[in-house]
Design a protein around this motif. Structure first.
Motif, PDB file in Angstrom:
ATOM      1  N   ARG A   9       0.835  -1.205   0.000  1.00 53.46           N
ATOM      2  CA  ARG A   9       0.000   0.000   0.000  1.00 53.46           C
ATOM      3  C   ARG A   9       0.873   1.260   0.000  1.00 53.46           C
ATOM      4  NH1 ARG A   9      -3.163  -1.638   3.647  1.00 53.46           N
ATOM      5  NH2 ARG A   9      -4.688  -2.479   2.253  1.00 53.46           N
ATOM      6  N   SER A  36      -7.840  -4.806   2.708  1.00 53.60           N
ATOM      7  CA  SER A  36      -8.254  -3.398   2.745  1.00 53.60           C
ATOM      8  C   SER A  36      -7.695  -2.719   3.993  1.00 53.60           C
ATOM      9  CB  SER A  36      -9.780  -3.288   2.711  1.00 53.60           C
ATOM     10  OG  SER A  36     -10.353  -3.966   3.799  1.00 53.60           O
ATOM     11  N   ASP A  37      -7.578  -1.405   3.884  1.00 50.49           N
ATOM     12  CA  ASP A  37      -7.092  -0.625   5.021  1.00 50.49           C
ATOM     13  C   ASP A  37      -8.284  -0.177   5.867  1.00 50.49           C
ATOM     14  OD1 ASP A  37      -8.235   1.559   3.707  1.00 50.49           O
ATOM     15  OD2 ASP A  37      -6.320   2.458   3.164  1.00 50.49           O
ATOM     16  N   GLY A  40     -11.266   0.953   4.025  1.00 53.13           N
ATOM     17  CA  GLY A  40     -11.845   0.018   3.076  1.00 53.13           C
ATOM     18  C   GLY A  40     -11.192   0.037   1.700  1.00 53.13           C
ATOM     19  N   ARG A  41     -10.017   0.651   1.610  1.00 52.75           N
ATOM     20  CA  ARG A  41      -9.321   0.755   0.325  1.00 52.75           C
ATOM     21  C   ARG A  41      -8.375  -0.418   0.119  1.00 52.75           C
ATOM     22  NH1 ARG A  41      -8.464   7.194   0.602  1.00 52.75           N
ATOM     23  NH2 ARG A  41     -10.553   7.689  -0.139  1.00 52.75           N
ATOM     24  N   LEU A  42      -8.415  -0.937  -1.085  1.00 49.08           N
ATOM     25  CA  LEU A  42      -7.496  -1.994  -1.501  1.00 49.08           C
ATOM     26  C   LEU A  42      -6.248  -1.356  -2.110  1.00 49.08           C
ATOM     27  CD1 LEU A  42     -10.044  -4.392  -3.251  1.00 49.08           C
ATOM     28  CD2 LEU A  42      -9.059  -4.626  -0.971  1.00 49.08           C
ATOM     29  N   HIS A  45      -6.892   0.915  -5.050  1.00 48.96           N
ATOM     30  CA  HIS A  45      -7.304   2.286  -4.728  1.00 48.96           C
ATOM     31  C   HIS A  45      -6.059   3.167  -4.520  1.00 48.96           C
ATOM     32  CE1 HIS A  45     -11.081   0.217  -3.615  1.00 48.96           C
ATOM     33  NE2 HIS A  45     -11.672   1.368  -3.867  1.00 48.96           N
ATOM     34  N   ALA A  72     -11.135  -6.305  -7.487  1.00 44.98           N
ATOM     35  CA  ALA A  72     -10.747  -5.026  -6.868  1.00 44.98           C
ATOM     36  C   ALA A  72     -11.322  -3.835  -7.635  1.00 44.98           C
ATOM     37  CB  ALA A  72      -9.230  -4.914  -6.787  1.00 44.98           C
ATOM     38  N   HIS A  75     -14.556  -2.937  -6.078  1.00 43.37           N
ATOM     39  CA  HIS A  75     -14.561  -2.736  -4.629  1.00 43.37           C
ATOM     40  C   HIS A  75     -14.787  -1.263  -4.273  1.00 43.37           C
ATOM     41  CE1 HIS A  75     -13.580  -3.789  -0.476  1.00 43.37           C
ATOM     42  NE2 HIS A  75     -12.960  -2.630  -0.428  1.00 43.37           N
ATOM     43  N   ASP A  77     -14.811   1.661  -1.478  1.00 43.68           N
ATOM     44  CA  ASP A  77     -14.213   1.942  -0.171  1.00 43.68           C
ATOM     45  C   ASP A  77     -15.259   2.502   0.793  1.00 43.68           C
ATOM     46  OD1 ASP A  77     -14.507   4.683  -0.689  1.00 43.68           O
ATOM     47  OD2 ASP A  77     -12.378   5.019  -1.070  1.00 43.68           O
TER      48      ASP A  77
END
Length: 112
Positions: A9, A36-37, A40-42, A45, A72, A75, A77
């Motif tokens: 990331r 995800s962080d 909610g970001r992969l 993102h 993804a 996905h 966030d």
């Protein structure tokens, strides 16, 4: 890393990251492309928001991430953003955005 999140990331947020570095990080920890962080970001993102300084490298990394985790592109966030939304907000290239749309057809019409 010090924040408890995957190194991939942080690498993807760096505008100078190379496809080789990303490939190495994925080989070391393949499941990180799906993690995800707190928002909610992969990792996809992160790439879309990082505005890589080298379009060719960014597109190669995009292909790598979508190849490893095609879902993804769909996905959302925690803020309601798809990767395509972030890519457009940060002014990524037309080619980059087109690849995201091809990975998730119709995403360009989805409103956050």
């Amino acid at each position: 890393n010090i924040h408890g999140g995957p190194s991939i990331r942080f690498a993807l947020c760096n505008k100078n990251v190379t496809p080789g570095v990303v490939r190495l990080l994925i080989e070391a920890a393949p499941n990180t492309v799906r993690s995800s962080d707190i928002d909610g970001r992969l990792p996809l993102h992160c790439l879309c928001g990082g505005k890589n300084g080298n379009e060719i490298a960014a597109i190669e990394i995009l292909k790598l991430l979508i190849g490893m985790c095609p879902e993804a592109a769909q996905h959302v966030d925690s803020f309601g953003y798809l990767p395509i939304h972030i890519a457009v907000i940060t002014s990524n290239s037309t080619k980059f955005c087109r690849m995201l749309i091809e990975a998730y057809p119709g995403s360009e019409r989805i409103i956050d």
